[in-house]
Design a protein around this motif. Sequence first.
Motif, PDB file in Angstrom:
ATOM      1  N   MET A   1       0.813  -1.036  -0.038  1.00  0.00           N
ATOM      2  CA  MET A   1       0.012   0.125   0.045  1.00  0.00           C
ATOM      3  C   MET A   1       0.826   1.128   0.040  1.00  0.00           C
ATOM      4  SD  MET A   1      -2.955   1.234  -0.122  1.00  0.00           S
ATOM      5  CE  MET A   1      -3.772   2.729   0.297  1.00  0.00           C
ATOM      6  N   THR A   2       1.792   1.077   0.855  1.00  0.00           N
ATOM      7  CA  THR A   2       2.848   2.299   0.946  1.00  0.00           C
ATOM      8  C   THR A   2       3.449   2.351  -0.498  1.00  0.00           C
ATOM      9  OG1 THR A   2       2.892   1.739   3.512  1.00  0.00           O
ATOM     10  CG2 THR A   2       4.896   3.274   2.234  1.00  0.00           C
ATOM     11  N   LEU A   3       4.075   1.381  -0.866  1.00  0.00           N
ATOM     12  CA  LEU A   3       4.732   1.681  -2.274  1.00  0.00           C
ATOM     13  C   LEU A   3       3.885   2.105  -3.321  1.00  0.00           C
ATOM     14  CD1 LEU A   3       7.296   1.143  -3.810  1.00  0.00           C
ATOM     15  CD2 LEU A   3       6.510  -1.401  -4.260  1.00  0.00           C
ATOM     16  N   THR A   4       2.672   1.590  -3.244  1.00  0.00           N
ATOM     17  CA  THR A   4       1.593   2.288  -4.397  1.00  0.00           C
ATOM     18  C   THR A   4       1.240   3.817  -4.030  1.00  0.00           C
ATOM     19  OG1 THR A   4       0.304   0.246  -4.140  1.00  0.00           O
ATOM     20  CG2 THR A   4      -0.783   2.123  -5.171  1.00  0.00           C
ATOM     21  N   ILE A   5       1.496   4.126  -3.013  1.00  0.00           N
ATOM     22  CA  ILE A   5       1.088   5.546  -2.795  1.00  0.00           C
ATOM     23  C   ILE A   5       2.286   6.493  -3.283  1.00  0.00           C
ATOM     24  CG2 ILE A   5       1.125   7.349  -0.885  1.00  0.00           C
ATOM     25  CD1 ILE A   5      -0.839   5.464   0.681  1.00  0.00           C
ATOM     26  N   LYS A   6       3.723   5.658  -2.721  1.00  0.00           N
ATOM     27  CA  LYS A   6       4.855   6.525  -3.401  1.00  0.00           C
ATOM     28  C   LYS A   6       4.954   6.806  -5.002  1.00  0.00           C
ATOM     29  CE  LYS A   6       7.546   5.539   0.731  1.00  0.00           C
ATOM     30  NZ  LYS A   6       8.894   4.908   1.225  1.00  0.00           N
ATOM     31  N   ARG A   7       4.397   5.685  -5.465  1.00  0.00           N
ATOM     32  CA  ARG A   7       4.548   5.545  -7.091  1.00  0.00           C
ATOM     33  C   ARG A   7       3.522   6.732  -7.439  1.00  0.00           C
ATOM     34  NH1 ARG A   7       4.884  -0.749  -8.339  1.00  0.00           N
ATOM     35  NH2 ARG A   7       7.036  -1.077  -8.181  1.00  0.00           N
ATOM     36  N   VAL A   8       2.227   6.810  -6.756  1.00  0.00           N
ATOM     37  CA  VAL A   8       1.284   7.806  -7.248  1.00  0.00           C
ATOM     38  C   VAL A   8       1.862   9.282  -7.094  1.00  0.00           C
ATOM     39  CG1 VAL A   8      -0.830   8.804  -6.848  1.00  0.00           C
ATOM     40  CG2 VAL A   8      -0.492   6.283  -7.083  1.00  0.00           C
ATOM     41  N   ASP A   9       2.437   9.366  -5.959  1.00  0.00           N
ATOM     42  CA  ASP A   9       3.092  10.827  -5.667  1.00  0.00           C
ATOM     43  C   ASP A   9       4.086  11.052  -6.558  1.00  0.00           C
ATOM     44  OD1 ASP A   9       1.623  11.084  -3.543  1.00  0.00           O
ATOM     45  OD2 ASP A   9       2.837  10.275  -1.972  1.00  0.00           O
ATOM     46  N   LYS A  10       4.961  10.231  -6.926  1.00  0.00           N
ATOM     47  CA  LYS A  10       5.965  10.401  -8.014  1.00  0.00           C
ATOM     48  C   LYS A  10       5.606  10.684  -9.251  1.00  0.00           C
ATOM     49  CE  LYS A  10      10.059   8.200  -9.864  1.00  0.00           C
ATOM     50  NZ  LYS A  10      11.079   7.072  -9.979  1.00  0.00           N
ATOM     51  N   LEU A  11       4.276  10.285  -9.728  1.00  0.00           N
ATOM     52  CA  LEU A  11       3.766  10.507 -10.931  1.00  0.00           C
ATOM     53  C   LEU A  11       3.259  11.665 -11.137  1.00  0.00           C
ATOM     54  CD1 LEU A  11       2.453   9.584 -13.759  1.00  0.00           C
ATOM     55  CD2 LEU A  11       0.284   8.862 -12.486  1.00  0.00           C
ATOM     56  N   VAL A  12       2.633  12.179  -9.877  1.00  0.00           N
ATOM     57  CA  VAL A  12       2.129  13.698  -9.906  1.00  0.00           C
ATOM     58  C   VAL A  12       3.043  14.462  -9.823  1.00  0.00           C
ATOM     59  CG1 VAL A  12       0.555  15.261  -8.604  1.00  0.00           C
ATOM     60  CG2 VAL A  12      -0.104  12.719  -8.915  1.00  0.00           C
ATOM     61  N   ALA A  13       4.051  14.285  -8.955  1.00  0.00           N
ATOM     62  CA  ALA A  13       5.047  15.316  -8.627  1.00  0.00           C
ATOM     63  C   ALA A  13       5.929  15.566 -10.020  1.00  0.00           C
ATOM     64  CB  ALA A  13       5.913  14.953  -7.606  1.00  0.00           C
ATOM     65  N   LEU A  14       6.086  14.300 -10.743  1.00  0.00           N
ATOM     66  CA  LEU A  14       7.096  14.491 -11.884  1.00  0.00           C
ATOM     67  C   LEU A  14       6.364  15.366 -13.281  1.00  0.00           C
ATOM     68  CD1 LEU A  14       8.923  11.206 -12.218  1.00  0.00           C
ATOM     69  CD2 LEU A  14      10.068  13.348 -11.438  1.00  0.00           C
ATOM     70  N   SER A  15       5.065  15.028 -13.200  1.00  0.00           N
ATOM     71  CA  SER A  15       4.174  15.733 -14.031  1.00  0.00           C
ATOM     72  C   SER A  15       4.234  17.163 -13.929  1.00  0.00           C
ATOM     73  CB  SER A  15       2.758  15.273 -14.044  1.00  0.00           C
ATOM     74  OG  SER A  15       1.947  15.747 -15.072  1.00  0.00           O
ATOM     75  N   VAL A  16       4.090  17.708 -12.473  1.00  0.00           N
ATOM     76  CA  VAL A  16       3.793  19.199 -12.239  1.00  0.00           C
ATOM     77  C   VAL A  16       5.512  19.370 -12.312  1.00  0.00           C
ATOM     78  CG1 VAL A  16       3.678  20.628 -10.124  1.00  0.00           C
ATOM     79  CG2 VAL A  16       2.061  18.593 -10.792  1.00  0.00           C
ATOM     80  N   LEU A  17       6.409  18.968 -12.025  1.00  0.00           N
ATOM     81  CA  LEU A  17       7.805  19.416 -11.883  1.00  0.00           C
ATOM     82  C   LEU A  17       8.225  19.762 -13.550  1.00  0.00           C
ATOM     83  CD1 LEU A  17      10.475  20.001 -10.593  1.00  0.00           C
ATOM     84  CD2 LEU A  17      11.083  17.612 -10.854  1.00  0.00           C
ATOM     85  N   GLY A  18       8.006  18.788 -14.352  1.00  0.00           N
ATOM     86  CA  GLY A  18       8.540  19.014 -15.702  1.00  0.00           C
ATOM     87  C   GLY A  18       7.542  20.346 -16.388  1.00  0.00           C
ATOM     88  N   SER A  19       6.377  20.537 -16.072  1.00  0.00           N
ATOM     89  CA  SER A  19       5.529  21.736 -16.615  1.00  0.00           C
ATOM     90  C   SER A  19       6.158  22.994 -15.995  1.00  0.00           C
ATOM     91  CB  SER A  19       4.051  21.458 -16.312  1.00  0.00           C
ATOM     92  OG  SER A  19       3.779  20.374 -16.871  1.00  0.00           O
ATOM     93  N   LEU A  20       6.508  22.780 -14.691  1.00  0.00           N
ATOM     94  CA  LEU A  20       6.770  23.907 -13.780  1.00  0.00           C
ATOM     95  C   LEU A  20       8.135  24.576 -14.419  1.00  0.00           C
ATOM     96  CD1 LEU A  20       6.862  24.472  -9.940  1.00  0.00           C
ATOM     97  CD2 LEU A  20       8.628  25.367 -11.198  1.00  0.00           C
ATOM     98  N   ILE A  21       9.291  23.547 -14.436  1.00  0.00           N
ATOM     99  CA  ILE A  21      10.484  23.954 -14.848  1.00  0.00           C
ATOM    100  C   ILE A  21      10.336  24.755 -16.347  1.00  0.00           C
ATOM    101  CG2 ILE A  21      12.835  23.161 -15.498  1.00  0.00           C
ATOM    102  CD1 ILE A  21      12.343  23.121 -12.642  1.00  0.00           C
ATOM    103  N   GLY A  22       9.641  24.118 -17.229  1.00  0.00           N
ATOM    104  CA  GLY A  22       9.408  24.461 -18.716  1.00  0.00           C
ATOM    105  C   GLY A  22       9.060  26.067 -18.489  1.00  0.00           C
ATOM    106  N   VAL A  23       7.920  26.228 -17.787  1.00  0.00           N
ATOM    107  CA  VAL A  23       7.196  27.636 -17.557  1.00  0.00           C
ATOM    108  C   VAL A  23       8.129  28.463 -16.916  1.00  0.00           C
ATOM    109  CG1 VAL A  23       5.418  28.818 -16.647  1.00  0.00           C
ATOM    110  CG2 VAL A  23       4.999  26.286 -17.607  1.00  0.00           C
ATOM    111  N   TRP A  24       8.834  28.028 -15.910  1.00  0.00           N
ATOM    112  CA  TRP A  24       9.941  28.932 -15.476  1.00  0.00           C
ATOM    113  C   TRP A  24      10.988  29.402 -16.150  1.00  0.00           C
ATOM    114  CZ3 TRP A  24      13.226  27.210 -10.596  1.00  0.00           C
ATOM    115  CH2 TRP A  24      13.696  28.436  -9.963  1.00  0.00           C
ATOM    116  N   LEU A  25      11.388  28.470 -16.924  1.00  0.00           N
ATOM    117  CA  LEU A  25      12.609  28.950 -18.080  1.00  0.00           C
ATOM    118  C   LEU A  25      12.070  29.910 -18.879  1.00  0.00           C
ATOM    119  CD1 LEU A  25      14.224  25.785 -18.457  1.00  0.00           C
ATOM    120  CD2 LEU A  25      15.260  27.484 -17.104  1.00  0.00           C
ATOM    121  N   VAL A  26      10.659  29.650 -19.396  1.00  0.00           N
ATOM    122  CA  VAL A  26      10.273  30.426 -20.645  1.00  0.00           C
ATOM    123  C   VAL A  26       9.914  31.944 -19.928  1.00  0.00           C
ATOM    124  CG1 VAL A  26       8.023  30.984 -21.893  1.00  0.00           C
ATOM    125  CG2 VAL A  26       9.282  28.816 -21.792  1.00  0.00           C
TER     126      VAL A  26
END
Length: 364
Positions: A1-26
Motif C-alpha cells: 500500500m505504501t509503495l503504491t502511494i509513493k508511485r502515485v506521488d512520484k507520477l503527480v510530482a514529476l508531471s508538475v515538476l516538468g511543466s513548472l521547470i519549462g514555464v519557469w525557464l520561458v
Amino acid sequence: MTLTIKRVDKLVALSVLGSLIGVWLVLTGFDAVTQFLRQLANVGKNGFTLMNATVYVLVTTPRRAYEMFGNAALIGGLLGLGGLAATGELTALRAAGMSRLRIAASATGVIAVLIVGVVILGETAAPWGDQLAQTMQLRMKSGNIGATGSGLWARDGDRIINARGSVVRRVGDHDAVQLTDVRVFTLTSDGQLSRFDWAKTADHDGHEWILHDVRSTTLDATGTHSSSAASEQWQSSLNPQVLAQSVIQPQYLSMRDLRRSMRYLERNGESPGVYAVAFWGRALYALNVLVLVLCAMPFAFGAMRSGGLGKRIFIGMLLAIAWYFLQKAMVNFGTVYGMPPLLANLLPATLLALVAWLYFRKHA
C-alpha cells in the motif's frame, strides 16, 4: 500500500515538476530578453557598453527567477495536473481511491521542495546581483558615483565621499534619500588629506545638504584639530534625485538588509513604512506561493479536464494576474488605513487558504 502511494506521488510530482521547470525557464527568459532590449537603449551613455548591458541582465537574472517562480508554479501546476486529466490518469487516480486533497498535496509537495532553493536564491544571489546592477546604473547616470560592498562612493571636486548606508523616505509626493554613516575626505591639490568629516546622517532639504551629528578633524602644519557640531551645511554637488532613483528599492533587498533599515527607522522614531511591507512580503513568499497553487488545483479537477494546453495557460495567467492585483490592493489598503504590515501581507493568503479549505472539505 505504501509503495503504491509513493508511485502515485512520484507520477503527480514529476508531471508538475516538468511543466513548472519549462514555464519557469520561458517566463524568466522572456523577462530577461525584454530587459536586455531596454538596456540596449542605454548603450553609449557614460561609457555603458553592450557588455555592460549583457552583464546587467545576467546579474539580475536570479531576482527575475525569484519573482517569476510564483507564476511558474501556478501555471506549471495547472499544466501538470491538466496533462494527467487530459490523458485520463487523473480520473484513474480518483477511481483508485486517491482523494483530491491527496493529489493536490502531491503537486504542492514538489513545489514546496523547490521553494526552499528559490528562497535561498532570493536572499543571496538576487540581492547581490541587484547591487551590482544598481552600481552600473549609478555609473551610467552619474560618472562620479559608484557603490560597493562598503557603501556609496562619490568624487565631489577635491572631496571623496563614502556613505555606508542609505534609506529612502517618502516626503510629500516624492522619495528622498538619507545617507547614513557618512565620511568625507577632503584632499589638497597634491592629494594629501587635509580634513576628515564624519556625520551620522546627511539629508537634502530641497536646497542643500545638511550633515547631522558631525565630528571633524583638520590636519595642517601645526597638527590635528578636532571639532563637533549638531549639524552643519554641506556644500556638495551630489544630486539627491539621482541618489533616490539609484538606491536599491526595498523589494530588491534581502530580509537582513530590510530588517536593518526597519530597525534604523524605528530607533529614530519613524515608521518603517515600505521596508516593513517588503520584509513581510518576503517572509510570507513561500506561504503565498503554496496557497495560490493549492487554490488553483480545483481547476485541474473540473473545467481543465476537457481543455487543451491554451486553455490551461490562459486560466493560469488569469489567476496569476488576479492574484497579483488582489494582493497589491489588500496590502496597499492595509497600509493606507494603518494596518500592521504583517497582517496586511498575511490577509490575502489567509483568505485564499480559507477558500481552499472549504473546497477540499466539500470535495475530499
